[in-house]
Design a protein around this motif. Structure first.
Motif, PDB file in Angstrom:
ATOM      1  N   GLU A  29      -5.814   7.896   0.031  1.00 12.29           N
ATOM      2  CA  GLU A  29      -5.910   9.133   0.810  1.00 12.29           C
ATOM      3  C   GLU A  29      -4.517   9.611   1.216  1.00 12.29           C
ATOM      4  O   GLU A  29      -4.195  10.803   1.134  1.00 12.29           O
ATOM      5  CB  GLU A  29      -6.777   8.913   2.040  1.00 12.29           C
ATOM      6  N   VAL A  30      -3.680   8.669   1.659  1.00 19.92           N
ATOM      7  CA  VAL A  30      -2.306   9.020   2.048  1.00 19.92           C
ATOM      8  C   VAL A  30      -1.475   9.378   0.815  1.00 19.92           C
ATOM      9  O   VAL A  30      -0.662  10.304   0.839  1.00 19.92           O
ATOM     10  CB  VAL A  30      -1.655   7.854   2.818  1.00 19.92           C
ATOM     11  N   HIS A  36       5.338  10.544   4.330  1.00 19.45           N
ATOM     12  CA  HIS A  36       6.434  10.467   5.287  1.00 19.45           C
ATOM     13  C   HIS A  36       6.749   9.006   5.554  1.00 19.45           C
ATOM     14  O   HIS A  36       5.880   8.246   5.980  1.00 19.45           O
ATOM     15  CB  HIS A  36       6.058  11.163   6.603  1.00 19.45           C
ATOM     16  N   ALA A  37       7.976   8.609   5.284  1.00 20.34           N
ATOM     17  CA  ALA A  37       8.382   7.210   5.472  1.00 20.34           C
ATOM     18  C   ALA A  37       9.452   7.116   6.552  1.00 20.34           C
ATOM     19  O   ALA A  37      10.288   8.011   6.701  1.00 20.34           O
ATOM     20  CB  ALA A  37       8.913   6.635   4.175  1.00 20.34           C
ATOM     21  N   VAL A  38       9.413   6.036   7.322  1.00 22.13           N
ATOM     22  CA  VAL A  38      10.454   5.731   8.298  1.00 22.13           C
ATOM     23  C   VAL A  38      10.961   4.328   8.004  1.00 22.13           C
ATOM     24  O   VAL A  38      10.335   3.557   7.264  1.00 22.13           O
ATOM     25  CB  VAL A  38       9.921   5.819   9.751  1.00 22.13           C
ATOM     26  N   LYS A  39      12.099   3.977   8.599  1.00 21.91           N
ATOM     27  CA  LYS A  39      12.665   2.655   8.365  1.00 21.91           C
ATOM     28  C   LYS A  39      12.309   1.704   9.507  1.00 21.91           C
ATOM     29  O   LYS A  39      12.376   2.073  10.679  1.00 21.91           O
ATOM     30  CB  LYS A  39      14.191   2.744   8.221  1.00 21.91           C
ATOM     31  N   LYS A  40      11.942   0.471   9.134  1.00 22.66           N
ATOM     32  CA  LYS A  40      11.704  -0.564  10.130  1.00 22.66           C
ATOM     33  C   LYS A  40      13.041  -1.162  10.553  1.00 22.66           C
ATOM     34  O   LYS A  40      14.092  -0.798  10.018  1.00 22.66           O
ATOM     35  CB  LYS A  40      10.782  -1.647   9.545  1.00 22.66           C
ATOM     36  N   VAL A  46       8.454   2.115   5.713  1.00 28.29           N
ATOM     37  CA  VAL A  46       7.051   1.950   6.066  1.00 28.29           C
ATOM     38  C   VAL A  46       6.428   3.339   6.177  1.00 28.29           C
ATOM     39  O   VAL A  46       7.096   4.307   6.561  1.00 28.29           O
ATOM     40  CB  VAL A  46       6.886   1.155   7.383  1.00 28.29           C
ATOM     41  N   THR A  47       5.160   3.444   5.810  1.00 29.69           N
ATOM     42  CA  THR A  47       4.456   4.721   5.875  1.00 29.69           C
ATOM     43  C   THR A  47       3.186   4.556   6.706  1.00 29.69           C
ATOM     44  O   THR A  47       2.806   3.438   7.062  1.00 29.69           O
ATOM     45  CB  THR A  47       4.067   5.222   4.475  1.00 29.69           C
ATOM     46  N   GLU A  48       2.507   5.668   6.965  1.00 30.91           N
ATOM     47  CA  GLU A  48       1.257   5.572   7.721  1.00 30.91           C
ATOM     48  C   GLU A  48       0.200   4.774   6.966  1.00 30.91           C
ATOM     49  O   GLU A  48      -0.694   4.181   7.565  1.00 30.91           O
ATOM     50  CB  GLU A  48       0.718   6.973   8.030  1.00 30.91           C
ATOM     51  N   ALA A  49       0.320   4.708   5.638  1.00 34.14           N
ATOM     52  CA  ALA A  49      -0.645   3.961   4.842  1.00 34.14           C
ATOM     53  C   ALA A  49      -0.577   2.467   5.130  1.00 34.14           C
ATOM     54  O   ALA A  49      -1.605   1.783   5.134  1.00 34.14           O
ATOM     55  CB  ALA A  49      -0.409   4.204   3.352  1.00 34.14           C
ATOM     56  N   ASP A  50       0.629   1.945   5.390  1.00 34.37           N
ATOM     57  CA  ASP A  50       0.791   0.515   5.659  1.00 34.37           C
ATOM     58  C   ASP A  50      -0.032   0.105   6.881  1.00 34.37           C
ATOM     59  O   ASP A  50      -0.820  -0.854   6.829  1.00 34.37           O
ATOM     60  CB  ASP A  50       2.270   0.186   5.911  1.00 34.37           C
ATOM     61  N   PHE A  87      -5.177 -16.249   7.270  1.00 28.59           N
ATOM     62  CA  PHE A  87      -4.994 -15.224   6.255  1.00 28.59           C
ATOM     63  C   PHE A  87      -3.562 -14.691   6.331  1.00 28.59           C
ATOM     64  O   PHE A  87      -2.963 -14.618   7.410  1.00 28.59           O
ATOM     65  CB  PHE A  87      -5.942 -14.045   6.483  1.00 28.59           C
ATOM     66  N   VAL A  88      -3.034 -14.296   5.184  1.00 28.48           N
ATOM     67  CA  VAL A  88      -1.745 -13.616   5.109  1.00 28.48           C
ATOM     68  C   VAL A  88      -1.988 -12.269   4.431  1.00 28.48           C
ATOM     69  O   VAL A  88      -2.537 -12.218   3.329  1.00 28.48           O
ATOM     70  CB  VAL A  88      -0.708 -14.425   4.307  1.00 28.48           C
ATOM     71  N   VAL A  89      -1.561 -11.199   5.075  1.00 32.09           N
ATOM     72  CA  VAL A  89      -1.881  -9.849   4.595  1.00 32.09           C
ATOM     73  C   VAL A  89      -0.624  -8.998   4.441  1.00 32.09           C
ATOM     74  O   VAL A  89       0.179  -8.883   5.367  1.00 32.09           O
ATOM     75  CB  VAL A  89      -2.848  -9.153   5.580  1.00 32.09           C
ATOM     76  N   ASP A  90      -0.463  -8.444   3.265  1.00 35.03           N
ATOM     77  CA  ASP A  90       0.499  -7.363   3.051  1.00 35.03           C
ATOM     78  C   ASP A  90      -0.339  -6.154   2.654  1.00 35.03           C
ATOM     79  O   ASP A  90      -0.812  -6.065   1.518  1.00 35.03           O
ATOM     80  CB  ASP A  90       1.496  -7.715   1.951  1.00 35.03           C
ATOM     81  N   PRO A  91      -0.566  -5.232   3.575  1.00 42.48           N
ATOM     82  CA  PRO A  91      -1.496  -4.132   3.311  1.00 42.48           C
ATOM     83  C   PRO A  91      -1.020  -3.176   2.222  1.00 42.48           C
ATOM     84  O   PRO A  91      -1.833  -2.522   1.573  1.00 42.48           O
ATOM     85  CB  PRO A  91      -1.597  -3.428   4.663  1.00 42.48           C
ATOM     86  N   LEU A  92       0.305  -3.115   2.036  1.00 40.29           N
ATOM     87  CA  LEU A  92       0.850  -2.235   1.004  1.00 40.29           C
ATOM     88  C   LEU A  92       2.138  -2.871   0.503  1.00 40.29           C
ATOM     89  O   LEU A  92       3.212  -2.625   1.028  1.00 40.29           O
ATOM     90  CB  LEU A  92       1.100  -0.834   1.555  1.00 40.29           C
ATOM     91  N   ASP A  93       2.001  -3.725  -0.483  1.00 34.67           N
ATOM     92  CA  ASP A  93       3.161  -4.402  -1.059  1.00 34.67           C
ATOM     93  C   ASP A  93       3.779  -3.497  -2.104  1.00 34.67           C
ATOM     94  O   ASP A  93       3.113  -3.063  -3.041  1.00 34.67           O
ATOM     95  CB  ASP A  93       2.720  -5.725  -1.700  1.00 34.67           C
ATOM     96  N   GLY A  94       5.054  -3.204  -1.924  1.00 31.38           N
ATOM     97  CA  GLY A  94       5.711  -2.263  -2.818  1.00 31.38           C
ATOM     98  C   GLY A  94       5.770  -0.876  -2.227  1.00 31.38           C
ATOM     99  O   GLY A  94       5.508   0.118  -2.919  1.00 31.38           O
ATOM    100  N   THR A  95       6.129  -0.780  -0.945  1.00 37.92           N
ATOM    101  CA  THR A  95       6.205   0.534  -0.303  1.00 37.92           C
ATOM    102  C   THR A  95       7.215   1.440  -1.005  1.00 37.92           C
ATOM    103  O   THR A  95       7.008   2.656  -1.110  1.00 37.92           O
ATOM    104  CB  THR A  95       6.560   0.387   1.193  1.00 37.92           C
ATOM    105  N   LYS A  96       8.300   0.845  -1.521  1.00 39.14           N
ATOM    106  CA  LYS A  96       9.276   1.652  -2.269  1.00 39.14           C
ATOM    107  C   LYS A  96       8.632   2.263  -3.510  1.00 39.14           C
ATOM    108  O   LYS A  96       8.907   3.409  -3.866  1.00 39.14           O
ATOM    109  CB  LYS A  96      10.481   0.789  -2.664  1.00 39.14           C
ATOM    110  N   GLU A  97       7.768   1.485  -4.174  1.00 41.22           N
ATOM    111  CA  GLU A  97       7.073   1.998  -5.354  1.00 41.22           C
ATOM    112  C   GLU A  97       6.073   3.086  -4.950  1.00 41.22           C
ATOM    113  O   GLU A  97       5.864   4.062  -5.676  1.00 41.22           O
ATOM    114  CB  GLU A  97       6.347   0.858  -6.084  1.00 41.22           C
TER     115      GLU A  97
END
Length: 275
Positions: A29-30, A36-40, A46-50, A87-97
């Motif tokens: 959806e995003v 729109h991305a910001v820096k951590k 990171v984006t709103e999708a993460d 559990f280990v979660v990366d909700p969006l691995d590859g934010t740069k991609e």
């Protein structure tokens, strides 16, 4: 968007698959609108999708009572008591991609037990490809209209000359030397934890990592690869372990390969090159 199901109605693997599908829906959806991305604090994007995807995954897993180590939660300073099983979660691995819109990003969900990833789900939202590994082995399929289709077992494979998986977003000067040492036929460049999955289904045999990663970047992919017959070791040749809270959950350099013997040989060579 699908609602979480009671933990008692699904195995943890099935539950992780369901959670990954729900997360992929919100990510797409995003992805369909301007990003729109910001820096951590560490400089990574990171984006709103993460954040949205992580909330959905945590909601699905909450009924299990198993703690969740999530990348975005850690970034926000939220780290639960993990214990020996979490559990280990990366909700969006590859934010740069994701930002580049090349489709090579994934949803990663893993279960870690006694420092070892024993179950992993890697889902690529754009293509619908899903890779799963647990004690029953590894399999791949495709998500169509929110349902797993074409499920089939996968396993590591060898060929006369090795294929190496290299990262498009990260590189290292020692990589070329490593390729020469192991007579690598070609490199297969792909983003995110899909690198582990290429090894798991026999498309490549070697994935050396000379640059930093965190546990959420690798746990699901490692679980899939090891369930398919592969191995992941650090440069001392030992299996890569999890639960490194004191180190900020940072991984050491590692090598993933189609066999433990190949992984350990490559780790020895990597150690020499880096020295």
């Amino acid at each position: 968007m699908s609602d979480p199901l009671p933990a008692s109605s699904q195995s943890l693997t099935d539950l992780a698959v369901t959670a990954s599908i729900a997360a992929a829906e919100v990510i797409l959806e995003v992805y369909a609108r301007p990003i729109h991305a910001v820096k951590k604090s560490d400089g990574s994007p990171v984006t709103e999708a993460d954040a949205a995807a992580e909330r959905i995954i945590i909601a699905h897993l909450a009924g299990t009572g198993v703690p969740v180590l999530g990348e975005e939660s850690v970034a926000a300073g939220i780290i639960p008591e993990l214990g020996d099983r979490y559990f280990v979660v990366d909700p969006l691995d590859g934010t740069k991609e994701f930002i580049k819109r090349n489709g090579e990003f994934t949803v990663n969900i893993a279960l870690v037990e006694d420092g070892k990833p024993t179950m992993g789900v890697v889902l690529a939202p754009v293509t619908g490809e899903i890779f799963v590994g647990d004690a029953n082995g590894a399999w791949a399929g495709k998500i169509v209209d929110g349902v797993v289709t074409g499920r089939a077992p996968i396993s590591i494979g060898f060929m006369p000359r090795l294929r190496i998986v290299a990262s498009r977003s990260h590189g290292h000067a020692a990589l070329e030397q490593l390729c020469e040492s192991f007579d690598v036929e070609s490199d297969v460049s792909v983003g995110s934890s899909l690198k582990f999955c290429l090894l798991a289904r026999g498309d490549a045999q070697l994935y050396p990592r000379f640059t930093p990663t965190c546990e959420w970047d690798t746990a699901a992919g490692q679980a899939v690869l090891e369930a398919a017959g592969g191995a992941v070791v650090t440069l001392d040749g030992a299996p890569m372990r999890y639960g490194k809270h004191a180190l900020g959950f940072l991984n050491p350099y590692f090598v993933a390969a189609a066999s433990l013997e190949l992984a350990q040989r490559a780790a020895d060579k990597m150690r020499t090159l880096l020295a």
